[in-house]
Design an enzyme around this catalytic site. Structure first.
Site, PDB file in Angstrom:
ATOM      1  N   GLU A 117      -4.622   2.216  -4.248  1.00  0.00           N
ATOM      2  CA  GLU A 117      -3.057   2.552  -4.125  1.00  0.00           C
ATOM      3  C   GLU A 117      -2.901   1.237  -3.835  1.00  0.00           C
ATOM      4  OE1 GLU A 117      -4.827   4.729  -0.127  1.00  0.00           O
ATOM      5  OE2 GLU A 117      -4.806   3.955  -3.129  1.00  0.00           O
ATOM      6  N   ASP A 174       1.071  -0.970   0.264  1.00  0.00           N
ATOM      7  CA  ASP A 174       0.073   0.019   0.003  1.00  0.00           C
ATOM      8  C   ASP A 174       0.699   1.333   0.200  1.00  0.00           C
ATOM      9  OD1 ASP A 174      -2.795   0.794   0.850  1.00  0.00           O
ATOM     10  OD2 ASP A 174      -1.509   2.391   1.965  1.00  0.00           O
ATOM     11  N   ILE A 175       0.890   2.017  -1.112  1.00  0.00           N
ATOM     12  CA  ILE A 175       1.131   3.444  -1.177  1.00  0.00           C
ATOM     13  C   ILE A 175       0.740   4.385   0.334  1.00  0.00           C
ATOM     14  CG2 ILE A 175       1.897   5.558  -2.658  1.00  0.00           C
ATOM     15  CD1 ILE A 175       1.531   3.951  -4.314  1.00  0.00           C
TER      16      ILE A 175
END
Length: 434
Positions: free
Chosen positions: A349, A306-307
């Site tokens: 994301e 996950d960004i």
């Protein structure tokens, strides 16, 4: 009420169902399973009558949520926050929807309108446009299905014609054999007559006349037989030529359809923005890898990436910067994993990575190397440096696991990594420390 009015009302109801789906997605965890199922049914062209059971289930869930809300009233989001959330959900819906090539430009323009943060009046037009696009996609899918059905029907008819031609050729061959048997019988008969005439003839002249007559009849029958066989061969060759032409045409049509279906299938499994496999492709692959793991019991690990602070990138630098970030992260994950690993964009994301023949400690080591590389990749947008880090949750398959169970545990590990400060990787550890 005439048929056209009924069709218009059905289209309106269909439009309202899709609007309801867009508005409610992400609004409550109890609604999500119903909305996901409705979304899948809509993509397959389900009619309102086919959606009725699921809509009734949504109605009951809404009543349940309403009763809960009466017992626990909390502060509501501001209208602007609701609009922002709605725009985000529309953008995600457009991004994750498999769209045929002819609608790609329309989809891109609509996403630009969504990212322009329209005012409340323009927002309604954006929603109408999104609904209209989804309806157009649905009608196109139905038309495509009708086209395939038409092709299969035409294929059946042509195969029937080819079968008829083959039967004609077979009949011609059987007739040739029958006439050949008749000719042999006639020749034997005439030869027998010649033999009898030889014994009965008392003068040479008489013998010559009778023999000549028998030979003339034989020659005439041979000529007629040759003409008949020549005609049958000509007809058979004509039928064979027709069959060959039809088979070649069928091969061309079938190859064209096969190529088209493969292209559409590949597009359905590909994320347009990053070029990576999408969630649907991941579900196919994880099922295959899980079955292989159950059979051979080689270690298998799942990582969820996950960004960090992705919304801040969108808010600070714009959605184009966000899109560039997603594309870059997708390529970095793909380029820095092994050939046997599988990387997909799960949504938003989030990315997923399947690592066969890899126990959790080894998966953690690999993930840390990738995380460190991304942190120091020097990402910038329009000459401005942007801090880019990822968090990762890892879980290894264990006995009696289903892949959904492993995903939940990897997601919990990701949550632990986020809670611990982000920009780190964590392996799932249950309450017993395992």
């Amino acid at each position: 009420m005439n048929n056209s009015s009924s069709v218009e009302q059905e289209k309106l109801l269909y439009k309202l169902v899709i609007q309801f789906l867009i508005f409610c997605q992400g609004s409550h965890k109890l609604l999500e399973p119903h909305l996901l199922r409705i979304g899948k049914r809509l993509k397959t062209g389900a009619s309102l009558s086919e959606l009725a059971p699921e809509l009734q289930a949504v109605s009951k869930t809404l009543l349940h949520i309403s009763k809960q809300s009466e017992q626990n009233v909390g502060p509501e989001d501001s209208p602007q926050q609701q609009n922002d959330y709605l725009l985000q959900r529309i953008d995600e819906l457009l991004l994750n929807t498999a769209v045929p090539m002819r609608f790609q430009q329309q989809k891109a323009r609509l996403r630009q309108r969504v990212k322009a943060n329209p005012d409340p009046q323009s927002l309604n037009k954006v929603i109408d446009s999104a609904v209209a696009l989804l309806l157009d996609i649905k009608e196109y899918a139905v038309a495509e299905q009708k086209g395939i059905d038409g092709f299969l029907s035409n294929l059946t008819d042509q195969l029937g014609e080819i079968e008829q031609h083959a039967e004609i050729v077979g009949q011609s061959a059987r007739l040739t054999l029958d006439h050949r048997d008749q000719l042999n019988a006639q020749i034997n008969f005439e030869l027998s007559n010649i033999k009898d005439s030889t014994h009965q003839a008392k003068e040479l002249a008489s013998l010559k006349n009778m023999t000549g007559e028998h030979l003339d009849r034989l020659m005439l029958q041979l000529v007629e037989q040759k003409q008949m066989e020549d005609e049958r061969q000509r007809q058979a060759q004509q039928q064979i030529s027709l069959m060959t032409e039809k088979l070649q045409a069928l091969e061309t049509e079938t190859e064209t359809l096969r190529t088209k279906l493969k292209i559409e299938h590949d597009r359905a499994l590909c994320d347009v923005l990053t070029g990576l496999p999408n969630r649907l492709a991941y579900k196919d692959r994880v099922e295959m890898e899980a079955n292989r793991w159950k059979r051979y019991r080689e270690p298998l690990s799942l990582a969820i990436w996950d960004i960090d602070f992705f919304k801040n990138i969108n808010n600070s630098y714009g959605h184009k910067a966000g899109d560039k970030t997603l594309a870059l992260v997708g390529q970095l994950l793909l380029n820095n994993c092994r050939a046997t690993d599988f990387v997909a964009r799960y949504g938003g994301e989030e990315f997923v990575m399947l690592m066969p023949n890899t126990p959790a400690p080894r998966a953690l080591e690999m993930a840390e190397n990738i995380r460190d590389m991304i942190e120091h990749c020097g990402f910038n947008y329009n000459g401005e440096s942007i801090s880019l880090t990822l968090s990762c949750g890892i879980c290894e398959f264990t006995s009696h696991d289903q892949h959904d169970d492993v995903f939940v545990r990897a997601d919990q590990a990701l949550y632990q990594a986020k809670q611990a400060g982000r920009n780190q990787c964590a392996v799932f550890i249950n309450e017993m420390g395992l």
